[in-house]
Design an enzyme around this catalytic site. Structure first.
Site, PDB file in Angstrom:
ATOM      1  N   HIS A 169       0.740  -1.326  -0.166  1.00 22.96           N
ATOM      2  CA  HIS A 169       0.027  -0.018  -0.036  1.00 22.96           C
ATOM      3  C   HIS A 169       0.810   1.326   0.044  1.00 22.96           C
ATOM      4  CE1 HIS A 169      -4.031  -1.786   0.734  1.00 22.96           C
ATOM      5  NE2 HIS A 169      -3.213  -2.980   1.027  1.00 22.96           N
ATOM      6  N   ASP A 383       3.926   9.517  -0.673  1.00 22.14           N
ATOM      7  CA  ASP A 383       2.522   8.875  -0.392  1.00 22.14           C
ATOM      8  C   ASP A 383       2.307   7.638  -1.517  1.00 22.14           C
ATOM      9  OD1 ASP A 383       0.247   8.096   1.102  1.00 22.14           O
ATOM     10  OD2 ASP A 383      -0.536  10.024   1.198  1.00 22.14           O
TER      11      ASP A 383
HETATM   12  P1  ADP Z   1      -3.026   6.525   4.985  1.00 23.66           P
HETATM   13  O1  ADP Z   1      -3.610   5.180   4.532  1.00 23.66           O
HETATM   14  O2  ADP Z   1      -1.573   6.717   4.757  1.00 23.66           O
HETATM   15  O3  ADP Z   1      -3.619   6.863   6.339  1.00 23.66           O
HETATM   16  P2  ADP Z   1      -4.844   7.703   3.005  1.00 23.66           P
HETATM   17  O4  ADP Z   1      -5.106   9.216   2.792  1.00 23.66           O
HETATM   18  O5  ADP Z   1      -4.692   6.861   1.945  1.00 23.66           O
HETATM   19  O6  ADP Z   1      -3.689   7.552   3.930  1.00 23.66           O
HETATM   20  O7  ADP Z   1      -6.014   7.265   3.990  1.00 23.66           O
HETATM   21  C1  ADP Z   1      -6.541   7.856   5.209  1.00 23.66           C
HETATM   22  C2  ADP Z   1      -7.805   7.162   5.475  1.00 23.66           C
HETATM   23  O8  ADP Z   1      -8.335   7.468   6.908  1.00 23.66           O
HETATM   24  C3  ADP Z   1      -8.810   7.820   4.595  1.00 23.66           C
HETATM   25  O9  ADP Z   1      -9.930   6.918   4.243  1.00 23.66           O
HETATM   26  C4  ADP Z   1      -9.501   8.929   5.443  1.00 23.66           C
HETATM   27  O10 ADP Z   1     -10.866   9.274   5.182  1.00 23.66           O
HETATM   28  C5  ADP Z   1      -9.439   8.334   6.746  1.00 23.66           C
HETATM   29  N1  ADP Z   1      -8.766   9.315   7.806  1.00 23.66           N
HETATM   30  C6  ADP Z   1      -8.141  10.206   7.957  1.00 23.66           C
HETATM   31  N2  ADP Z   1      -8.010  10.954   9.122  1.00 23.66           N
HETATM   32  C7  ADP Z   1      -9.269  10.521   9.543  1.00 23.66           C
HETATM   33  C8  ADP Z   1      -9.937  10.879  10.974  1.00 23.66           C
HETATM   34  N3  ADP Z   1      -9.575  11.940  11.551  1.00 23.66           N
HETATM   35  N4  ADP Z   1     -11.130  10.445  11.064  1.00 23.66           N
HETATM   36  C9  ADP Z   1     -11.652   9.456  10.335  1.00 23.66           C
HETATM   37  N5  ADP Z   1     -10.956   9.024   9.187  1.00 23.66           N
HETATM   38  C10 ADP Z   1      -9.902   9.477   8.913  1.00 23.66           C
HETATM   39  C1  G6P Z   2      -1.337   3.190   6.228  1.00 26.48           C
HETATM   40  C2  G6P Z   2      -0.566   2.000   6.179  1.00 26.48           C
HETATM   41  C3  G6P Z   2      -1.369   0.499   6.789  1.00 26.48           C
HETATM   42  C4  G6P Z   2      -1.523   1.152   8.078  1.00 26.48           C
HETATM   43  C5  G6P Z   2      -2.205   2.399   8.294  1.00 26.48           C
HETATM   44  C6  G6P Z   2      -2.322   2.617   9.778  1.00 26.48           C
HETATM   45  O1  G6P Z   2      -2.439   3.138   5.522  1.00 26.48           O
HETATM   46  O2  G6P Z   2      -0.252   1.563   4.666  1.00 26.48           O
HETATM   47  O3  G6P Z   2      -0.865  -0.701   6.422  1.00 26.48           O
HETATM   48  O4  G6P Z   2      -2.320   0.326   8.915  1.00 26.48           O
HETATM   49  O5  G6P Z   2      -1.447   3.280   7.654  1.00 26.48           O
HETATM   50  O6  G6P Z   2      -1.200   2.772  10.625  1.00 26.48           O
HETATM   51  P1  G6P Z   2      -1.175   1.823  11.937  1.00 26.48           P
HETATM   52  O7  G6P Z   2       0.025   1.828  12.000  1.00 26.48           O
HETATM   53  O8  G6P Z   2      -2.115   2.651  12.841  1.00 26.48           O
HETATM   54  O9  G6P Z   2      -1.639   0.605  11.576  1.00 26.48           O
END
Ligand code: ADP
Ligand code: G6P
Length: 768
Positions: A169, A383
């Site tokens: 991912h 990212d």
């Molecule tokens: P990452 O996987 O690195 O966290 P992404 O942007 O791909 O980054 O995915 C983040 C996901 O988490 C999205 O679906 C977003 O809506 C959700 N998210 C981020 N911040 C919050 C929050 N404060 N509350 C609920 N959902 C959140």
């Molecule tokens: C990104 C990573 C996931 C991970 C998530 C939250 O989306 O690709 O593998 O689960 O962040 O991070 P955490 O360390 O809280 O599982």
């Protein structure tokens, strides 16, 4: 999202990720509830399993907690226990202190500790064992992300019956960075245990293939890596390519359409004091997300009076993440100090220009925030994809709103109508924020419309379809042994993109020949439409290839020909070429022919029974070969209507196999026979026929039109060499060839044939 059923062809799906899709939250009174886990992985994968159902193996989010398996919706959750040492060394240590920064452009400094690595290996082994105990016979195991890169290899050793997919991912780093890792070879070998490895972007997949070639004995052929056979395992191929992840766009749009969500969006703006413009940032509080750069640009715009603090609000939602890891703790301190400074300098008693929210929200609240925001600011320094950007676009059915997006997010490949920025360039970032704030509605509409199309075209169903479709093709090419749940030729409601395996240049050339009024589709059998197996009688045509050839054989203007080195009897043993298929079949390298009005062809190539002289010659040859080579362990002699084949596939020692082949050739030449080299086979014939001559004769007897020929072996070169510029020759697998195109394996051939069917007849053939 609809129509995902059928993707796994009736096999059980086992999802494997560090975290389960839900975390267990324990309240102060000891009661516990389940909450959606943080991050993009769960956002993307959850809607797929809601449709498909699965077993999900992962950690429930707290140390030292043993939880029994339980059901949740369509899923059976199998919690893996992590001790507090595991959490410290494997999760916070190697996963998030070594791999995460290393794979994200070393934005923070990765730490290399042998103790962390050691625990990473042990925990990966535990995950592999848990999957091995849990998965049903022939299941598909889909392993996710950087925390579990060793699991594919470990699992393959424990359960060779499983088909294994791995999806990363996060970005896969360039070689110069990856090579710093002391355990680089082990990680690559771990991943190569999978049948399909998916990445977010093209450069990630290229980097992985280059590194795999450098550190292992693999060879890259397009998107496929060819692994040679070893003492413990037969050779196989691994598909390593990009499958950009996405979201359930329709589900986000549905929440956005609800009147209560829209009312909440209006309320949010009121609560903020009805600013002229609202900007929004939504991220896990992670140093890769460029939150500091974003705040710096915002602060400078305020300081320079480029924007008015009373008109504009930036809402920054930063969800808690990995709070015990040093770099995250430091980031939180810095961000919170900056927020305090900005509001202290630029706020008033009734109004703060920056609203900072350090917590998680429900999906409904997130969507309301997206609807309320005039500008979404997504500025990661690196990212994998960034789903927040796609969620914003999916929610904006009003076609209003501006997305400011970092070039270094995977999403920038698809959302190129965003205002793309380099977040390191603070001046450029400030300019983009200003441009966003002042963008006319018409321009917003044009850009948003384009981006919405991109997100809807590649939604999460499309992603899962591409990835699982490729995994299913691998399962299928392994033969019928695990296909208990498979119905041959069934087309699912979502067609499984045959494009997954068809190189673009092949697709283009197919398009050119597909509509010709007369078309000859000719193919070799072993190694082309039937995977190579140890015992020739066990070879089987791939169901998808059979279905495609059957449809082509009945399509007006198309003839299908099978050109094999096998005798017709040897071919019939495999269940192909028996009768009633309407195919032209030539056996024994062009010496036998059936299913065709042979009169014209016969004159050119001389088919039929061996003459009396030939029969006597054959008799002598057979006796000779039997006496000289018949007793050699592992050598198999196959009598053919016009000759004899000497197979050495089962001779274990490579050197010995080569010597036996050379001995056979000596013998054959001494007998005055025509010799052909194949893969671990030498063929001898009393006739000089070959596949090229028979192909030429067949085409001459048909109306003028292009020929498609597919083949994998040296003996197929005769056929490639008679093709002209308007024909299409496709070589299967490695090795020199006169063919102009190449695909990696029989599954890819099946995909090519399926594509041709689609182009010629409009019929879509799925791989299940
Ligand atoms: P990452 O996987 O690195 O966290 P992404 O942007 O791909 O980054 O995915 C983040 C996901 O988490 C999205 O679906 C977003 O809506 C959700 N998210 C981020 N911040 C919050 C929050 N404060 N509350 C609920 N959902 C959140
Ligand atoms: C990104 C990573 C996931 C991970 C998530 C939250 O989306 O690709 O593998 O689960 O962040 O991070 P955490 O360390 O809280 O599982």
């Amino acid at each position: 999202m609809t129509g995902m059923q059928g993707l796994t062809g009736g096999r059980e799906l086992v999802m494997v990720s560090n975290r389960l899709p839900v975390d267990r939250v324990v309240a102060s009174d000891g009661s516990s509830t389940w909450r959606t886990s943080p991050g993009g992985l769960v956002t993307a994968v959850e809607p797929i399993v809601e449709q498909l159902g699965c077993v999900w193996v992962g950690w429930a989010g707290n140390a030292d907690e043993r939880i029994e398996p339980f059901e949740l919706g369509q899923m059976r959750l199998e919690p893996v226990e992590l001790s507090s040492d595991d959490v410290e060394l494997y999760y916070e240590g190697f996963s998030n202190g070594t791999l995460w920064p290393l794979y994200h452009d070393v934005i923070a400094r990765p730490a290399f500790h042998r103790q962390w690595w050691d625990r990473y290996r042990r925990v990966n082994q535990r995950f592999a064992e848990r999957v091995a105990e849990t998965a049903a016979e022939g299941a598909i195991a889909w392993i996710h992300d950087y925390q579990l890169q060793l699991v594919p290899e470990m699992l393959r050793k424990l359960r060779p019956d499983l088909t294994i997919g791995f999806f990363l991912h996060i970005p896969f780093p360039p070689r110069g960075i990856f090579e710093q890792l002391p355990w680089r070879r082990a990680i690559i070998n771990g991943l190569l245990g999978a049948d399909v490895i998916g990445f977010q972007r093209v450069p990630d997949a290229i980097s992985f293939r280059t590194i795999a070639e450098r550190y292992t004995h693999t060879q890259a052929l397009g998107n496929t890596l060819v692994l040679p056979a070893t003492d413990d395992s037969p050779g196989r191929t691994v598909l390593a390519q990009e499958f950009p992840i996405s979201i359930d766009a329709a589900a986000f749009a549905e929440v956005a359409r609800r009147p209560e969500t829209q009312a909440r969006a209006r309320e949010i703006r009121e609560e903020l004091g009805n600013p002229k413009r609202m900007m929004l940032g939504v991220d896990r509080l992670d140093y890769t997300k460029g939150i500091r750069h974003r705040l710096k640009a915002f602060e400078e715009l305020l300081t320079d009076d480029e924007i008015d603090a009373s008109d504009i609000v930036l809402v920054q939602v930063a969800s808690p993440s990995r709070e015990r890891v040093d770099a995250y703790r430091k980031l939180r301190d810095e961000v919170e100090v900056t927020v305090g400074r900005i509001n202290g300098e630029h706020g008033t008693i009734g109004h703060a220009p920056l609203v900072y929210l350090h917590r998680g929200y429900t999906r409904e609240e997130m969507v309301a925030l997206y609807l309320a925001a005039d500008v979404l600011v997504v500025t990661p320094l690196r990212d994998g994809m960034n789903l927040v950007a796609k969620e914003y676009v999916a929610c904006r059915e009003d076609e209003q709103g501006v997305l400011v997006l970092s070039e270094f997010a995977g999403a920038a490949d698809e959302l190129n109508d965003a205002l793309l920025v380099n977040p390191h360039d603070i001046e450029g970032l400030k300019a983009a924020l200003l441009r966003a704030v002042h963008m006319p509605q018409e321009e917003q509409r044009r850009r948003m419309r384009q981006m919405r199309r991109a997100v809807h075209d590649n939604d999460v169903a499309h992603w899962a379809n591409g990835f699982l479709g490729s995994v299913a093709s691998v399962s299928e090419s392994r033969g019928a042994s695990h296909a208990s749940g498979l119905e041959e030729g069934k087309t699912g409601p979502i067609s499984i993109v045959p494009q997954a395996f068809v190189p673009r240049s092949v697709g283009d050339r197919l398009r050119r020949i597909a509509t010709a009024s007369s078309l000859l589709v000719a193919t070799d059998f072993d190694g082309t439409i039937a995977p190579i197996v140890r015992r020739p009688q066990d070879a089987r045509i791939l169901p998808r290839a059979r279905q495609a050839l059957e449809i082509l054989a009945t399509a007006p203007g198309v003839r299908v020909a099978l050109l094999t080195g096998r005798s017709l009897d040897g071919l019939a043993q495999t269940g192909t070429g028996t009768s009633g298929e309407g195919w032209i079949i030539s056996g024994s390298h062009g010496s036998e022919l059936t299913g065709f009005d042979v009169s014209g062809v016969m004159a050119a190539s001389g088919f039929g029974e061996p003459t009396a002289d030939e029969a006597e010659w054959l008799h002598r040859v057979n006796r000779r070969f039997e006496r000289v080579l018949g007793g050699e362990p592992g050598v198999r002699l196959e009598r053919k209507p016009f000759g004899i084949a000497v197979h050495t596939r089962e001779v274990h020692d490579e050197e010995q196999s080569r010597e036996l082949q050379a001995a056979a050739v000596e013998l054959g030449l001494a007998e005055g026979l025509h010799v052909r080299e194949g893969k671990q086979v030498r063929e001898f014939s009393v006739r000089a026929s070959n596949k090229g001559a028979v192909l030429q004769s067949i085409r001459d007897a048909l109306p003028v039109g292009p020929v498609l020929f597919l083949g994998d072996d040296v003996t197929d070169e005769d056929a490639f060499s008679v093709l002209g510029p308007d024909d299409l020759g496709i070589k299967v697998g490695p090795g020199e060839s006169a063919a102009t195109e190449r695909v990696p394996d029989p599954a890819a051939v099946a995909a090519v044939l399926a594509r041709l069917v689609e182009l010629r007849t409009g019929i879509v053939i799925g791989s299940d």
